[in-house]
Design a protein around this motif. Structure first.
Motif, PDB file in Angstrom:
ATOM      1  N   LEU A   1      74.153   7.441   4.502  1.00  0.00           N
ATOM      2  CA  LEU A   1      73.217   6.932   5.503  1.00  0.00           C
ATOM      3  C   LEU A   1      72.361   5.806   4.932  1.00  0.00           C
ATOM      4  N   ARG A   2      71.978   5.914   3.658  1.00  0.00           N
ATOM      5  CA  ARG A   2      71.220   4.821   3.029  1.00  0.00           C
ATOM      6  C   ARG A   2      72.056   3.551   2.962  1.00  0.00           C
ATOM      7  N   LEU A   3      73.338   3.686   2.624  1.00  0.00           N
ATOM      8  CA  LEU A   3      74.222   2.518   2.595  1.00  0.00           C
ATOM      9  C   LEU A   3      74.368   1.915   3.988  1.00  0.00           C
ATOM     10  N   ALA A   4      74.537   2.771   4.982  1.00  0.00           N
ATOM     11  CA  ALA A   4      74.687   2.294   6.356  1.00  0.00           C
ATOM     12  C   ALA A   4      73.414   1.594   6.832  1.00  0.00           C
ATOM     13  N   ALA A   5      72.258   2.133   6.470  1.00  0.00           N
ATOM     14  CA  ALA A   5      70.986   1.505   6.862  1.00  0.00           C
ATOM     15  C   ALA A   5      70.844   0.141   6.208  1.00  0.00           C
ATOM     16  N   ARG A   6      71.218   0.051   4.951  1.00  0.00           N
ATOM     17  CA  ARG A   6      71.177  -1.254   4.250  1.00  0.00           C
ATOM     18  C   ARG A   6      72.124  -2.241   4.922  1.00  0.00           C
ATOM     19  N   ALA A   7      73.320  -1.774   5.285  1.00  0.00           N
ATOM     20  CA  ALA A   7      74.292  -2.630   5.965  1.00  0.00           C
ATOM     21  C   ALA A   7      73.730  -3.114   7.303  1.00  0.00           C
ATOM     22  N   ARG A   8      73.119  -2.209   8.052  1.00  0.00           N
ATOM     23  CA  ARG A   8      72.547  -2.593   9.345  1.00  0.00           C
ATOM     24  C   ARG A   8      71.468  -3.651   9.174  1.00  0.00           C
ATOM     25  N   GLU A   9      70.617  -3.500   8.144  1.00  0.00           N
ATOM     26  CA  GLU A   9      69.565  -4.487   7.892  1.00  0.00           C
ATOM     27  C   GLU A   9      70.162  -5.872   7.649  1.00  0.00           C
ATOM     28  N   LEU A  10      71.198  -5.935   6.820  1.00  0.00           N
ATOM     29  CA  LEU A  10      71.811  -7.222   6.500  1.00  0.00           C
ATOM     30  C   LEU A  10      72.532  -7.821   7.702  1.00  0.00           C
ATOM     31  N   VAL A  11      73.218  -6.989   8.468  1.00  0.00           N
ATOM     32  CA  VAL A  11      73.895  -7.483   9.678  1.00  0.00           C
ATOM     33  C   VAL A  11      72.855  -7.995  10.672  1.00  0.00           C
ATOM     34  N   ASP A  12      71.747  -7.276  10.804  1.00  0.00           N
ATOM     35  CA  ASP A  12      70.684  -7.702  11.716  1.00  0.00           C
ATOM     36  C   ASP A  12      70.098  -9.049  11.324  1.00  0.00           C
ATOM     37  N   LYS A  13      70.195  -9.397  10.044  1.00  0.00           N
ATOM     38  CA  LYS A  13      69.694 -10.690   9.562  1.00  0.00           C
ATOM     39  C   LYS A  13      70.740 -11.794   9.699  1.00  0.00           C
ATOM     40  N   GLY A  14      71.929 -11.437  10.223  1.00  0.00           N
ATOM     41  CA  GLY A  14      72.939 -12.452  10.498  1.00  0.00           C
ATOM     42  C   GLY A  14      74.090 -12.524   9.511  1.00  0.00           C
ATOM     43  N   THR A  15      74.151 -11.629   8.562  1.00  0.00           N
ATOM     44  CA  THR A  15      75.247 -11.625   7.584  1.00  0.00           C
ATOM     45  C   THR A  15      76.458 -10.942   8.201  1.00  0.00           C
ATOM     46  N   ALA A  16      77.625 -11.511   8.002  1.00  0.00           N
ATOM     47  CA  ALA A  16      78.866 -10.947   8.534  1.00  0.00           C
ATOM     48  C   ALA A  16      79.129  -9.576   7.912  1.00  0.00           C
ATOM     49  N   LEU A  17      79.675  -8.662   8.698  1.00  0.00           N
ATOM     50  CA  LEU A  17      79.898  -7.297   8.236  1.00  0.00           C
ATOM     51  C   LEU A  17      80.763  -7.249   6.979  1.00  0.00           C
ATOM     52  N   GLU A  18      81.817  -8.044   6.920  1.00  0.00           N
ATOM     53  CA  GLU A  18      82.689  -8.040   5.745  1.00  0.00           C
ATOM     54  C   GLU A  18      81.908  -8.441   4.500  1.00  0.00           C
ATOM     55  N   ALA A  19      81.035  -9.439   4.630  1.00  0.00           N
ATOM     56  CA  ALA A  19      80.212  -9.883   3.504  1.00  0.00           C
ATOM     57  C   ALA A  19      79.191  -8.805   3.128  1.00  0.00           C
ATOM     58  N   VAL A  20      78.622  -8.158   4.121  1.00  0.00           N
ATOM     59  CA  VAL A  20      77.652  -7.088   3.882  1.00  0.00           C
ATOM     60  C   VAL A  20      78.293  -5.982   3.056  1.00  0.00           C
ATOM     61  N   CYS A  21      79.482  -5.573   3.433  1.00  0.00           N
ATOM     62  CA  CYS A  21      80.164  -4.496   2.712  1.00  0.00           C
ATOM     63  C   CYS A  21      80.445  -4.903   1.271  1.00  0.00           C
ATOM     64  N   ARG A  22      80.835  -6.141   1.067  1.00  0.00           N
ATOM     65  CA  ARG A  22      81.098  -6.633  -0.296  1.00  0.00           C
ATOM     66  C   ARG A  22      79.803  -6.674  -1.106  1.00  0.00           C
ATOM     67  N   ILE A  23      78.735  -7.169  -0.498  1.00  0.00           N
ATOM     68  CA  ILE A  23      77.440  -7.252  -1.186  1.00  0.00           C
ATOM     69  C   ILE A  23      76.988  -5.865  -1.630  1.00  0.00           C
TER      70      ILE A  23
END
Length: 100
Positions: free
Chosen positions: A58-80
């Motif tokens: 859930l912490r990873l998913a929340a971090r991913a959501r934050e980055l996606v909400d800032k405009g980062t592509a999901l594939e890039a978010v997962c890699r980051i």
């Protein structure tokens, strides 16, 4: 056998259903499915095939959501996030094996 208190304190115990996980993260169930497709988080499957998530996931998913909400592509978010986790693991390994 581990007691229920042990499971509740285990950061990797799959305690949350997909619906509850989505509520906690503030994302849709589809978003969680997409994180699974990108192999950022691989949920545990119950005997009935239902996805279950741990607090760590859930912490990873929340971090991913934050980055996606800032405009980062999901594939890039997962890699980051994967690279951040690898870096943290390497740093922890170094701390654990420092010369004294």
């Amino acid at each position: 056998m581990a007691g229920s208190d042990d499971m509740l304190n285990d950061d990797h115990y799959p305690a949350y259903t997909m619906g509850r996980a989505a509520d906690i993260v503030g994302a849709s169930q589809d978003f969680l499915r997409r994180l699974g497709e990108e192999n950022l988080i691989v949920p545990f499957r119950s005997a009935g095939g239902h996805r279950r998530y741990s607090r760590h996931q859930l912490r990873l998913a929340a971090r991913a959501r934050e980055l996606v909400d800032k405009g980062t592509a999901l594939e890039a978010v997962c890699r980051i996030i994967s690279l951040e986790d690898q870096l943290e693991a390497a740093l922890q390994h170094n701390r654990d094996h420092e010369c004294r």
